[in-house]
Design an enzyme around this catalytic site. Structure first.
Site, PDB file in Angstrom:
ATOM      1  CB  SER A 210      -1.026   0.208   1.231  1.00 29.50           C
ATOM      2  OG  SER A 210      -1.771   1.560   0.903  1.00 29.50           O
ATOM      3  CG  HIS A 290      -6.592   1.385   8.102  1.00 27.69           C
ATOM      4  ND1 HIS A 290      -7.736   1.395   7.867  1.00 27.69           N
ATOM      5  CD2 HIS A 290      -5.574   1.438   7.360  1.00 27.69           C
ATOM      6  CE1 HIS A 290      -7.867   1.287   6.535  1.00 27.69           C
ATOM      7  NE2 HIS A 290      -6.165   1.296   6.194  1.00 27.69           N
ATOM      8  CG  HIS A 314      -4.482  -1.074  -1.726  1.00 28.39           C
ATOM      9  ND1 HIS A 314      -5.086  -1.338  -0.718  1.00 28.39           N
ATOM     10  CD2 HIS A 314      -5.269  -2.016  -2.940  1.00 28.39           C
ATOM     11  CE1 HIS A 314      -6.789  -1.210  -1.019  1.00 28.39           C
ATOM     12  NE2 HIS A 314      -6.356  -1.971  -1.920  1.00 28.39           N
TER      13      HIS A 314
END
Lengths: 345, 345
Positions: A210, A290, A314
């Site tokens: 990512s 996150h 990603h």
């Protein structure tokens, strides 16, 4: 608006997508498209590590790897990145991509012998390979014009896709999710071959790479990225690196991409090995760092849209054990998938 | 660990749950349990509204409603809350619950006649009723010992349930989700009957009542709730109230619960009417205020666990048009489901 799953990979579903057909994502995103003839790809990570005192053999090892990449049947694309791991070892990882497994299979034995089959004083080496079918992975890009990773060897990019900007979009973009839960099956084991350790993971381990590229940002956006986003991202990456094992993350590397001369660029990526896609989903959705990153990205991309110069992408892959290869030579025991197994002295 | 869906409502699935069987939520939560003989419940919202100058008739109207609630076949539980809406009208809403639709049906005609069938100078009145089957709704509680809403008329509470603390848990707790997407079908319409307006919504509109009770918190936790959480919650509630229509939220009310003497308590709840469960999911997962609330709650409950004194709960219902009733007398046009339709003068 099109599905992230190309028509030739759409099948009669036994499992539903998480959003209805009339879902409209709040900002555009795109996926890599291979020509239909491509059945599988190869993602091969060649790592080299050393303690803070750089051994003399490092440049030669990297140069020789470049020569192997340039040899017949070598990768269609590769890039290189570096990071310092939790044991304070410097790691340089070269990632190579193929879109024809037969070509890779023809190339790999000699490359393996030259890398993990060749000891070098003060250096650890590793190879981590996935050979997913095109049903087994997905990509996502916030903008067009600069493919990264496996997308570099794709034949093009999609138009705006439907399955993104919601939790579960990652799974919904993987073609196999139409019919398969992708649950982990089995337990990793390790095989010793001299000084080499080969890890044999279980079915359906998951890899995410990512990345972010802030090289095009102007000063205001750059400041926002470097001061507001990057520290939160780093916090999440460090959590995974140091505490990930308990939640199913075997290893996490927060890498800085290097240019052709080995100098750091304004691109980075996190790559991590997971017990399962579900474990990755749970972390992504519940870990405060996150969740904050996701919320910030949603707001940012919804507001700036195509004007954003920060590029995000990603690739996420889930593979059967038969499509995996993990081998470590003289690496410290916290390296990569070695953390998934118990290695007897 | 048990499923939020009780054994007698579990059926052969055509749609999968979002988490695997070995999922472990990071903190405990609980759901209300009815005895298996309960087939459906009734959730009936009786509202009364007026402009800032309180009309003389208000106390009498509320007292008469209490008498109707106390009459034969009346609700097994009701509570009352108040808020000021976007038109600066004061609204008092009494919510009543039954666990036998036949009892409600016997009671309702006279209650309706006494409420929206009876004009009162300077007062608007409304009735909003859902009669979901037990397959059509779910509840969630962060702690035991103080049921709220429909849980008050349940026969007990579950042990720790599996389906929570992830995006999609709400859907996964509704028994109907095992086999049904619960997509919205149809378009709301309005019927005029004298001064009364009856809204006939579409299939699978969605109601959420989501509450918080900070009455047990000590000073540190109270400060955290009032200073860190509540302002973010309020921001989200105001967004839904003022800008919700564009994303499928017909109406949102951020209510303060009143005690038996009509005084504010340290409990509040948001209630909102949605085009669909999917629309509610998309807001909850993507709007920065709610993502922040979810992240904060995850962190808070994961850290404090059972030591948390803040109590959180919600109930979420999806119903067929035949199980809905919406009627408005002398209300301003921005009231409740009137926002879903165009009313000709």
């Amino acid at each position: 608006m099109e599905s992230a799953i190309p028509p030739h990979l759409q099948v009669s579903r036994s499992r539903h997508r998480r959003v209805p057909d009339d879902y409209k994502p709040p900002y555009p995103s795109f996926v890599a498209r291979h020509r239909p003839a491509v059945g599988s790809v190869v993602m091969a990570y060649f790592g080299i590590q050393h303690s803070p005192d750089a051994p003399k053999g490092l440049p030669a090892a990297l140069t020789s790897l470049e020569a192997v990449f340039a040899s017949a049947n070598g990768p269609r694309h590769w890039d290189r990145a570096a990071y310092v791991d939790e044991a304070r070892y410097n790691n340089t990882v070269s990632v190579a991509y193929w879109d024809d497994r037969a070509v890779f299979d023809a190339w790999f034995p000699a490359a393996r012998a030259a890398w993990t089959g060749t000891e070098a004083a003060g250096l650890g080496k590793f190879i981590e390979v996935l050979c997913p079918s095109v049903n087994d992975y997905e990509t996502l890009f916030s903008s067009l014009g600069r493919p990264e990773g496996v997308a570099v060897i794709a034949d093009g990019m999609s138009g705006e896709v439907l399955e993104h900007a919601y939790w579960g979009g990652m799974r919904d973009r993987i073609p196999l999710s139409q019919t398969n839960e992708m649950a982990p099956v089995g337990v990793p084991s390790v095989v010793r071959e001299g000084r080499r350790l080969r890890v044999k993971p279980h079915d359906n381990i998951c890899l995410i790479r990512s990345g972010q590229d802030w090289s095009d940002t102007d000063s205001a956006e750059r400041k926002m990225y470097l001061e507001d986003v990057e520290p939160v991202l780093r916090e999440g990456m460090e959590f995974l690196r140091d505490e990930g094992l308990a939640i199913g993350c075997f290893a996490n590397r927060y890498m800085t991409v290097l240019d052709g001369d080995g100098r750091p660029t304004e691109k980075s990526y996190g790559m991590s090995w997971w017990k399962s896609l579900a474990a990755l989903e749970r972390w992504a959705e519940s870990h405060p760092t996150h969740v904050r990153i996701f919320g910030a990205a949603m707001k940012y991309l919804s507001t700036l849209g195509p004007a954003a110069k920060l590029r995000l992408y990603h690739e996420v892959t889930v593979t059967r054990a038969a499509d995996q290869f993990f081998e470590y030579l003289d690496c410290h025991p916290g390296t990569g998938m070695l953390k998934a197994v118990t290695v007897e002295a």
